[in-house]
Design a protein around this motif. Structure first.
Motif, PDB file in Angstrom:
ATOM      1  N   MET A  35       0.791  -1.317  -0.070  1.00 61.21           N
ATOM      2  CA  MET A  35      -0.010  -0.184  -0.061  1.00 61.21           C
ATOM      3  C   MET A  35       0.740   1.214  -0.116  1.00 61.21           C
ATOM      4  SD  MET A  35      -2.832  -1.344   2.580  1.00 61.21           S
ATOM      5  CE  MET A  35      -3.545   0.376   2.972  1.00 61.21           C
ATOM      6  N   ILE A  36       2.023   1.175   0.877  1.00 66.01           N
ATOM      7  CA  ILE A  36       2.870   2.340   0.884  1.00 66.01           C
ATOM      8  C   ILE A  36       3.446   2.590  -0.529  1.00 66.01           C
ATOM      9  CG2 ILE A  36       5.055   3.000   1.737  1.00 66.01           C
ATOM     10  CD1 ILE A  36       4.125   1.933   4.392  1.00 66.01           C
ATOM     11  N   LEU A  37       3.847   1.382  -1.181  1.00 70.90           N
ATOM     12  CA  LEU A  37       4.521   1.640  -2.581  1.00 70.90           C
ATOM     13  C   LEU A  37       3.509   2.394  -3.503  1.00 70.90           C
ATOM     14  CD1 LEU A  37       6.469  -1.607  -2.875  1.00 70.90           C
ATOM     15  CD2 LEU A  37       7.380   0.493  -2.549  1.00 70.90           C
ATOM     16  N   VAL A  38       2.177   2.014  -3.270  1.00 74.06           N
ATOM     17  CA  VAL A  38       1.329   2.548  -4.298  1.00 74.06           C
ATOM     18  C   VAL A  38       1.342   4.045  -4.317  1.00 74.06           C
ATOM     19  CG1 VAL A  38      -1.105   2.821  -4.611  1.00 74.06           C
ATOM     20  CG2 VAL A  38      -0.401   0.546  -4.225  1.00 74.06           C
ATOM     21  N   PHE A  39       1.550   4.697  -3.196  1.00 76.62           N
ATOM     22  CA  PHE A  39       1.847   6.125  -2.800  1.00 76.62           C
ATOM     23  C   PHE A  39       3.230   6.639  -2.966  1.00 76.62           C
ATOM     24  CE2 PHE A  39      -2.427   5.163  -1.299  1.00 76.62           C
ATOM     25  CZ  PHE A  39      -3.241   6.053  -1.733  1.00 76.62           C
ATOM     26  N   LEU A  80      11.999   5.557   1.676  1.00 79.23           N
ATOM     27  CA  LEU A  80      10.669   4.850   2.230  1.00 79.23           C
ATOM     28  C   LEU A  80      10.508   3.592   1.113  1.00 79.23           C
ATOM     29  CD1 LEU A  80       8.647   4.189   4.303  1.00 79.23           C
ATOM     30  CD2 LEU A  80       7.290   5.941   2.921  1.00 79.23           C
ATOM     31  N   SER A  81      10.492   3.881  -0.158  1.00 77.09           N
ATOM     32  CA  SER A  81      10.208   2.931  -1.043  1.00 77.09           C
ATOM     33  C   SER A  81      11.042   1.708  -1.337  1.00 77.09           C
ATOM     34  CB  SER A  81      10.311   3.581  -2.431  1.00 77.09           C
ATOM     35  OG  SER A  81       9.150   4.585  -2.572  1.00 77.09           O
ATOM     36  N   VAL A  82      12.577   2.047  -0.897  1.00 82.66           N
ATOM     37  CA  VAL A  82      13.515   1.067  -0.789  1.00 82.66           C
ATOM     38  C   VAL A  82      13.335   0.456   0.460  1.00 82.66           C
ATOM     39  CG1 VAL A  82      15.975   0.548  -0.555  1.00 82.66           C
ATOM     40  CG2 VAL A  82      15.349   2.632  -1.983  1.00 82.66           C
ATOM     41  N   ILE A 104      17.316  -2.099   6.863  1.00 92.38           N
ATOM     42  CA  ILE A 104      16.043  -1.520   6.792  1.00 92.38           C
ATOM     43  C   ILE A 104      16.223  -0.491   8.278  1.00 92.38           C
ATOM     44  CG2 ILE A 104      13.531  -1.623   7.472  1.00 92.38           C
ATOM     45  CD1 ILE A 104      13.593  -4.381   5.993  1.00 92.38           C
ATOM     46  N   TYR A 105      16.757  -1.188   9.110  1.00 90.72           N
ATOM     47  CA  TYR A 105      16.800  -0.159  10.329  1.00 90.72           C
ATOM     48  C   TYR A 105      17.860   0.777  10.183  1.00 90.72           C
ATOM     49  CZ  TYR A 105      17.845   0.638  15.418  1.00 90.72           C
ATOM     50  OH  TYR A 105      17.960   1.572  16.597  1.00 90.72           O
ATOM     51  N   VAL A 106      18.819   0.534   9.625  1.00 93.03           N
ATOM     52  CA  VAL A 106      19.821   1.794   9.163  1.00 93.03           C
ATOM     53  C   VAL A 106      19.141   2.882   8.163  1.00 93.03           C
ATOM     54  CG1 VAL A 106      22.053   2.472   8.369  1.00 93.03           C
ATOM     55  CG2 VAL A 106      21.771   0.427   9.324  1.00 93.03           C
ATOM     56  N   LEU A 107      18.476   2.519   7.082  1.00 96.38           N
ATOM     57  CA  LEU A 107      17.792   3.374   6.239  1.00 96.38           C
ATOM     58  C   LEU A 107      16.802   4.192   6.986  1.00 96.38           C
ATOM     59  CD1 LEU A 107      17.480   1.344   3.211  1.00 96.38           C
ATOM     60  CD2 LEU A 107      18.971   3.196   3.328  1.00 96.38           C
ATOM     61  N   SER A 108      15.955   3.452   8.069  1.00 97.91           N
ATOM     62  CA  SER A 108      14.844   4.142   8.927  1.00 97.91           C
ATOM     63  C   SER A 108      15.451   5.406   9.623  1.00 97.91           C
ATOM     64  CB  SER A 108      14.396   3.105   9.804  1.00 97.91           C
ATOM     65  OG  SER A 108      15.462   2.876  10.781  1.00 97.91           O
ATOM     66  N   HIS A 109      17.033   5.353  10.121  1.00 95.69           N
ATOM     67  CA  HIS A 109      17.364   6.557  10.627  1.00 95.69           C
ATOM     68  C   HIS A 109      17.482   7.656   9.759  1.00 95.69           C
ATOM     69  CE1 HIS A 109      18.767   3.460  13.489  1.00 95.69           C
ATOM     70  NE2 HIS A 109      19.289   4.636  14.245  1.00 95.69           N
ATOM     71  N   ILE A 110      17.790   7.476   8.207  1.00 97.79           N
ATOM     72  CA  ILE A 110      17.849   8.495   7.483  1.00 97.79           C
ATOM     73  C   ILE A 110      16.459   9.231   6.968  1.00 97.79           C
ATOM     74  CG2 ILE A 110      18.542   9.000   4.905  1.00 97.79           C
ATOM     75  CD1 ILE A 110      20.606   6.717   5.029  1.00 97.79           C
ATOM     76  N   LEU A 111      15.520   8.268   6.924  1.00 99.82           N
ATOM     77  CA  LEU A 111      14.025   8.362   6.917  1.00 99.82           C
ATOM     78  C   LEU A 111      13.470   9.390   7.843  1.00 99.82           C
ATOM     79  CD1 LEU A 111      11.280   8.171   5.175  1.00 99.82           C
ATOM     80  CD2 LEU A 111      11.124   6.079   6.721  1.00 99.82           C
ATOM     81  N   VAL A 112      13.930   9.068   9.127  1.00 94.25           N
ATOM     82  CA  VAL A 112      13.488   9.798  10.104  1.00 94.25           C
ATOM     83  C   VAL A 112      13.821  11.417  10.205  1.00 94.25           C
ATOM     84  CG1 VAL A 112      13.829  10.258  12.796  1.00 94.25           C
ATOM     85  CG2 VAL A 112      13.124   8.133  12.046  1.00 94.25           C
ATOM     86  N   LEU A 113      15.175  11.430   9.820  1.00 98.23           N
ATOM     87  CA  LEU A 113      15.961  12.848   9.242  1.00 98.23           C
ATOM     88  C   LEU A 113      14.969  13.456   8.323  1.00 98.23           C
ATOM     89  CD1 LEU A 113      19.586  13.563   9.120  1.00 98.23           C
ATOM     90  CD2 LEU A 113      18.145  14.413   7.639  1.00 98.23           C
ATOM     91  N   LEU A 114      14.698  12.914   7.262  1.00 99.38           N
ATOM     92  CA  LEU A 114      14.180  13.546   6.201  1.00 99.38           C
ATOM     93  C   LEU A 114      12.562  14.007   6.524  1.00 99.38           C
ATOM     94  CD1 LEU A 114      15.422  11.330   3.403  1.00 99.38           C
ATOM     95  CD2 LEU A 114      16.008  13.595   3.611  1.00 99.38           C
ATOM     96  N   THR A 115      11.980  13.175   7.369  1.00103.05           N
ATOM     97  CA  THR A 115      10.602  13.474   7.683  1.00103.05           C
ATOM     98  C   THR A 115      10.591  14.672   8.801  1.00103.05           C
ATOM     99  OG1 THR A 115      10.640  11.691   9.348  1.00103.05           O
ATOM    100  CG2 THR A 115       9.560  11.005   7.244  1.00103.05           C
ATOM    101  N   ASP A 116      11.489  14.698   9.599  1.00101.60           N
ATOM    102  CA  ASP A 116      11.593  15.758  10.692  1.00101.60           C
ATOM    103  C   ASP A 116      11.987  17.075   9.643  1.00101.60           C
ATOM    104  OD1 ASP A 116      11.431  14.141  12.497  1.00101.60           O
ATOM    105  OD2 ASP A 116      13.753  13.937  13.189  1.00101.60           O
ATOM    106  N   MET A 117      12.659  17.037   8.527  1.00100.03           N
ATOM    107  CA  MET A 117      12.905  18.099   7.806  1.00100.03           C
ATOM    108  C   MET A 117      11.486  18.505   7.170  1.00100.03           C
ATOM    109  SD  MET A 117      15.008  20.378   6.849  1.00100.03           S
ATOM    110  CE  MET A 117      14.968  21.689   5.612  1.00100.03           C
ATOM    111  N   SER A 118      10.818  17.766   6.694  1.00106.45           N
ATOM    112  CA  SER A 118       9.539  17.860   6.245  1.00106.45           C
ATOM    113  C   SER A 118       8.526  18.664   7.133  1.00106.45           C
ATOM    114  CB  SER A 118       8.744  16.552   5.774  1.00106.45           C
ATOM    115  OG  SER A 118       9.562  16.009   4.422  1.00106.45           O
ATOM    116  N   SER A 119       8.605  17.921   8.415  1.00110.01           N
ATOM    117  CA  SER A 119       7.609  18.874   9.708  1.00110.01           C
ATOM    118  C   SER A 119       8.115  20.105  10.059  1.00110.01           C
ATOM    119  CB  SER A 119       7.878  17.848  10.581  1.00110.01           C
ATOM    120  OG  SER A 119       7.157  16.536  10.325  1.00110.01           O
ATOM    121  N   ALA A 120       9.407  20.242   9.905  1.00113.55           N
ATOM    122  CA  ALA A 120      10.194  21.654  10.355  1.00113.55           C
ATOM    123  C   ALA A 120       9.986  22.652   9.181  1.00113.55           C
ATOM    124  CB  ALA A 120      11.675  21.526  10.484  1.00113.55           C
TER     125      ALA A 120
END
Length: 368
Positions: A35-39, A80-82, A104-120
């Motif tokens: 479902m995530i990949l669809v978006f 997130l897609s990866v 996956i766990y390592v990439l999730s750290h990068i994802l958190v950084l990017l989502t934090d940037m979007s929120s800011a």
């Protein structure tokens, strides 16, 4: 002093009886990942278009913010897609995919950084529009493209500074797999300072900063909504007062005023109306972007709050599987949020819409 750890929460067995079995968790994870990949995959393309179109339109304070937001969202959706592809492979149980949870766990750290940037960035858009609506004369020249560019870049540097200590306190290494001596198992090697930096990041970045951003966006959303309603009522009263003043004059004066309006005032009135209409659409565009972000960020806020109140709701805890399912669902909400922004711009931004239709869609557009 370093210690080798296989306590990677995705690999280690949770303490106590899990609320959701591993089999059901794998099934739900695969469904949510698809479902995530669809978006997320279309969002990469759409946000690339967002960046391209905004760069080729007139750059102002708001446009710079939207470019920053699109870059953050595009990068986040790529990571997130990866992650989702790797999650599907890992959940399938193939033997060569046993080390994928580590990556996956390592990439999730990068994802958190990017989502934090979007929120800011979204928070800054909310604050900017809220102040402009509440105090239009005081903030008329407070925001410009250069200041917004500096602000967005500063956000990135601050968030990166808060995240780097966590990245620097662990590394990856391979050891013989205890279950199969013929293969290698990827594990983490942690510094003793890991727990300190992890605690700081959890309390300050993922709790305090997130809740401050969330509260600020809600307050600014309310302020923008009230300000827009007040402005609309004021214009309606002003228009009604002008009309009543005209009817109070005699017929001769009415004819003279009518002629003056036709020859001198009509052009200025129409120009002012177009300007007011464009400004209103800019405010509505920002309001809708912030409102959508608030709605789809609410599940993440609830998850963080529950994580603070319930120590078992964590990686490696008793609610390990529930943690994965819930935060994957949160990622789904994030992907929908990012996907929606393009259509908001098309709806409310005439320059964005015309550029997309004429330059990309190759369609003739009547000038508005």
């Amino acid at each position: 002093m370093m210690n080798v750890s296989t306590r990677l929460e995705i690999v280690s067995a949770p303490l106590g009886e899990p609320l959701i079995s591993d089999h059901i968790t794998n099934y739900i994870m695969v469904m949510l990942s698809l479902m995530i990949l669809v978006f997320s995959l279309p969002s990469i393309v759409l946000n690339s278009l967002n960046v391209y179109i905004f760069v080729n339109t007139k750059l102002d304070s708001v446009t710079v913010c939207f470019i920053s937001l699109a870059l953050s969202d595009m990068s986040a959706m790529l990571v997130l897609s990866v992650n989702m592809v790797l999650s599907i492979i890992a959940a399938s149980g193939v033997s060569w995919g046993k080390n994928l949870p580590v990556f996956i766990y390592v990439l999730s750290h990068i994802l958190v950084l990017l989502t934090d940037m979007s929120s800011a960035t979204t928070t800054y858009i909310a604050v900017q529009r809220g102040l402009c609506v509440a105090f239009p004369f005081l903030t008329r020249h407070a925001f410009n493209k250069n200041r917004s560019l500096v602000t967005c870049f500063s956000f990135f540097l601050v968030i990166l500074a808060f995240s780097l200590p966590r990245f620097s306190t662990f590394s990856l290494k391979t050891i013989p797999d205890p279950a199969d001596n013929n293969s290698q198992l990827v594990v983490f090697e942690y510094l003793e300072s890991w727990d300190t930096f992890e605690t700081f990041h959890s309390i300050f970045v993922k709790t305090v900063m997130v809740f401050v951003e969330y509260g600020t966006m809600i307050v600014c959303t309310v302020a923008i909504t009230i300000g827009m309603r007040s402005s609309t009522k004021l214009k309606q009263k002003s228009s009604a007062h002008t009309k009543s003043g005209k009817y109070s004059h005699g017929k001769k004066n009415q004819k003279n005023e009518k002629n003056k309006e036709e020859t001198m005032g009509s052009g200025k009135d129409q120009s002012q109306k177009r300007k007011d209409s464009k400004e209103a659409l800019v405010v509505k565009q920002s309001l809708v972007v912030v409102l959508i972000h608030v709605i789809f960020t609410t599940p993440r806020i609830c998850a963080y709050l529950y994580q603070v109140l319930e120590p078992r709701f964590e990686l490696g805890g008793q609610y390990h599987n529930l943690f994965f399912v819930f935060f994957t669902a949160v990622n789904f909400a994030d992907s929908v949020n990012v996907f929606a922004n393009f259509f908001v711009y098309v709806k409310f931004n005439s320059k964005f819409r015309n550029h997309f239709l004429t330059k990309i869609y190759k369609r003739k557009v009547i000038a508005t």
